[in-house]
Write a protein that holds these residues in place. Structure first.
Motif, PDB file in Angstrom:
ATOM      1  N   GLU A 225       0.886  -1.166   0.009  1.00 40.11           N
ATOM      2  CA  GLU A 225      -0.077  -0.010   0.030  1.00 40.11           C
ATOM      3  C   GLU A 225       0.727   1.136  -0.077  1.00 40.11           C
ATOM      4  O   GLU A 225       0.629   2.084   0.781  1.00 40.11           O
ATOM      5  CB  GLU A 225      -1.144   0.009   1.297  1.00 40.11           C
ATOM      6  CG  GLU A 225      -1.904  -1.133   1.354  1.00 40.11           C
ATOM      7  CD  GLU A 225      -2.777  -1.165   2.603  1.00 40.11           C
ATOM      8  OE1 GLU A 225      -3.115  -0.181   2.853  1.00 40.11           O
ATOM      9  OE2 GLU A 225      -2.788  -2.417   3.086  1.00 40.11           O
ATOM     10  N   THR A 247      -4.684   7.416  -0.600  1.00 39.57           N
ATOM     11  CA  THR A 247      -4.861   6.145  -0.449  1.00 39.57           C
ATOM     12  C   THR A 247      -3.544   5.013  -1.125  1.00 39.57           C
ATOM     13  O   THR A 247      -3.657   5.140  -2.216  1.00 39.57           O
ATOM     14  CB  THR A 247      -6.074   5.433  -1.040  1.00 39.57           C
ATOM     15  OG1 THR A 247      -7.435   6.142  -0.479  1.00 39.57           O
ATOM     16  CG2 THR A 247      -6.664   4.148  -0.468  1.00 39.57           C
ATOM     17  N   ARG A 249      -1.900   2.033  -2.522  1.00 38.74           N
ATOM     18  CA  ARG A 249      -2.384   0.788  -3.111  1.00 38.74           C
ATOM     19  C   ARG A 249      -1.542   0.213  -3.971  1.00 38.74           C
ATOM     20  O   ARG A 249      -0.521   1.352  -4.587  1.00 38.74           O
ATOM     21  CB  ARG A 249      -3.717   0.869  -3.341  1.00 38.74           C
ATOM     22  CG  ARG A 249      -3.987   2.105  -4.264  1.00 38.74           C
ATOM     23  CD  ARG A 249      -5.460   2.606  -4.016  1.00 38.74           C
ATOM     24  NE  ARG A 249      -5.524   3.851  -4.432  1.00 38.74           N
ATOM     25  CZ  ARG A 249      -6.224   4.432  -5.271  1.00 38.74           C
ATOM     26  NH1 ARG A 249      -6.723   3.622  -6.127  1.00 38.74           N
ATOM     27  NH2 ARG A 249      -6.286   5.817  -5.511  1.00 38.74           N
ATOM     28  N   GLU A 267      -5.119  -3.307  -5.050  1.00 43.04           N
ATOM     29  CA  GLU A 267      -5.364  -4.369  -3.864  1.00 43.04           C
ATOM     30  C   GLU A 267      -4.181  -4.148  -2.780  1.00 43.04           C
ATOM     31  O   GLU A 267      -3.239  -3.580  -3.064  1.00 43.04           O
ATOM     32  CB  GLU A 267      -5.272  -5.646  -4.628  1.00 43.04           C
ATOM     33  CG  GLU A 267      -3.847  -6.026  -5.071  1.00 43.04           C
ATOM     34  CD  GLU A 267      -3.478  -7.676  -5.641  1.00 43.04           C
ATOM     35  OE1 GLU A 267      -4.542  -8.359  -5.005  1.00 43.04           O
ATOM     36  OE2 GLU A 267      -2.874  -7.776  -6.159  1.00 43.04           O
ATOM     37  N   PHE A 277      -9.439  -2.359  -3.946  1.00 44.66           N
ATOM     38  CA  PHE A 277      -9.956  -0.906  -3.523  1.00 44.66           C
ATOM     39  C   PHE A 277     -10.830  -0.278  -4.820  1.00 44.66           C
ATOM     40  O   PHE A 277     -10.762  -0.610  -6.174  1.00 44.66           O
ATOM     41  CB  PHE A 277      -8.806  -0.024  -3.575  1.00 44.66           C
ATOM     42  CG  PHE A 277      -7.636  -0.405  -2.186  1.00 44.66           C
ATOM     43  CD1 PHE A 277      -7.727   0.645  -1.285  1.00 44.66           C
ATOM     44  CD2 PHE A 277      -6.883  -1.381  -2.494  1.00 44.66           C
ATOM     45  CE1 PHE A 277      -6.853   0.411  -0.085  1.00 44.66           C
ATOM     46  CE2 PHE A 277      -6.041  -1.455  -1.161  1.00 44.66           C
ATOM     47  CZ  PHE A 277      -5.988  -0.639  -0.352  1.00 44.66           C
ATOM     48  N   GLN A 279     -11.332   2.858  -4.588  1.00 46.36           N
ATOM     49  CA  GLN A 279     -10.709   4.534  -4.769  1.00 46.36           C
ATOM     50  C   GLN A 279     -10.717   5.120  -6.107  1.00 46.36           C
ATOM     51  O   GLN A 279      -9.954   4.196  -6.799  1.00 46.36           O
ATOM     52  CB  GLN A 279      -9.877   4.814  -3.589  1.00 46.36           C
ATOM     53  CG  GLN A 279     -10.131   4.934  -2.173  1.00 46.36           C
ATOM     54  CD  GLN A 279     -10.395   3.545  -1.609  1.00 46.36           C
ATOM     55  OE1 GLN A 279     -10.579   2.392  -2.234  1.00 46.36           O
ATOM     56  NE2 GLN A 279     -10.703   3.521  -0.314  1.00 46.36           N
ATOM     57  N   GLY A 299     -14.817  -2.325  -7.203  1.00 45.61           N
ATOM     58  CA  GLY A 299     -13.356  -2.328  -6.907  1.00 45.61           C
ATOM     59  C   GLY A 299     -12.621  -3.382  -7.682  1.00 45.61           C
ATOM     60  O   GLY A 299     -13.232  -4.661  -7.575  1.00 45.61           O
TER      61      GLY A 299
END
Length: 336
Positions: A225, A247, A249, A267, A277, A279, A299
């Motif tokens: 991440e 975020t 990822r 992911e 995710f 997002q 997602g």
């Protein structure tokens, strides 16, 4: 292939006091699904079509296939067609379009993790393939960005990462992640090695904004991440650190659209909390700030994205972490 009617999803959100990132009004629309469920795909667009190649497809038993079929999507007609086959099955490769020609860069052969440096060049007008000069450092799970007609290939898992020279490739991680930065000149059919990124990583994304290359996200052992954002300036052959993604990822899709950088999906794989995710976020180089977009309807990771007209099309990818396959085709349209 016949198209399916679109189902519009209107998603307009407002920022909250707990989140300092402004949320941009936009809507998602479902479009004709990808004809073959895939993940770890590569996507690029020319002036008329969006192309999707490679990745994993459905195989026998638990072993995935390495589909060679190249799929072409017409955003205006919302229709998919078969555009022939790529020279070999690949996963985690990169695809770029330069002056109407497509370039497949690197990847892993078949459904394996054997890295290649092969460059495959496709002429859509003639429907023919030819080989280009191979990438000096074979690798997959890399990112590419086009700047001034040249293709910059950054990061990824190299075939021999730990044994590479640090001053040319960065400090490799134990999974052979590298910071390698090499640029391909299609006019000369020649590669040149440039200054490596600060952070060796794979499953990252890159795009060009205002004459600079922005590289975001990715993973290394122990951290899937990464929020890392690094910016390459070709005038000085140097990198600087940019504002981190909201975020962190990996396994993301990244595309430049109307002067901004967009990041979709991704992911993370943990022992008890693996997930994908939904997002969607964008970076504005004019303000130096990240902004949020309404979340994707689906997602996923291992997906691709392409800018076409006023919209961004987000294609394929696994809806669950690890090896899962998906057919989603969702279009993001920003509102006034």
């Amino acid at each position: 292939m016949r198209s399916r009617p679109a189902i519009a999803l209107l998603l307009v959100a407002c920022g909250t006091a707990a989140d300092s990132h402004r949320t941009v009004p936009a809507r998602w629309e479902k479009r004709a699904p990808v004809p073959e469920a895939r993940t770890e795909v590569s996507v690029a667009a020319d002036d008329s079509l969006i192309y999707l190649i490679g990745g994993y497809g459905r195989g026998e038993g638990r072993r995935p296939s390495a589909p060679r079929a190249m799929l072409a999507y017409d955003p205006v007609a919302d229709r998919w067609t078969d555009a022939g086959e790529i020279p070999e099955g690949l996963n985690h490769s990169a695809l770029a379009a330069v002056d109407g020609t497509l370039y497949i860069i690197g990847g892993f052969r078949g459904s394996s993790r054997r890295a290649t440096g092969a460059v495959r060049i496709y002429d859509p007008a003639r429907g023919t393939w030819r080989d280009g000069a191979p990438m000096p450092t074979p690798r997959g799970a890399l990112a590419v960005a086009v700047l001034d007609g040249k293709i910059h290939a950054v990061g990824g898992n190299a075939a021999s990462g730990i044994g590479l020279e640090t001053h040319e490739h960065g400090v490799a991680a134990r999974d052979r992640s590298v910071g390698t930065h090499e640029v391909y000149d299609p006019a000369q059919d020649r590669w040149t090695r440039l200054e490596p990124m600060f952070t060796a990583r794979n499953h990252l994304g890159a795009a060009t904004l205002a004459g600079k290359i922005h590289v975001v996200g990715g993973r290394v052992p122990g951290n899937m991440e990464l929020r890392t954002h690094e910016i390459y300036d070709p005038a000085t052959d140097s990198w600087e650190t940019g504002p981190p993604m909201p975020t962190g990822r990996s396994g993301i899709a990244v595309v430049a659209h109307r002067g901004r950088l967009y990041v979709f999906g991704g992911e993370t794989v943990r022992r008890f909390s693996s997930k994908t995710f939904d997002q969607a976020e964008r970076f504005d180089p004019g303000t130096g700030r990240w902004e949020r977009l309404p979340p994707m309807p689906t997602g996923r990771h291992g997906l691709g994205a392409a800018s076409f007209g006023e919209a961004i099309y987000v294609l394929g990818g696994g809806p669950r972490a690890r090896l899962t396959l998906g057919e989603a085709n969702e279009r993001l349209v920003e509102l006034p």
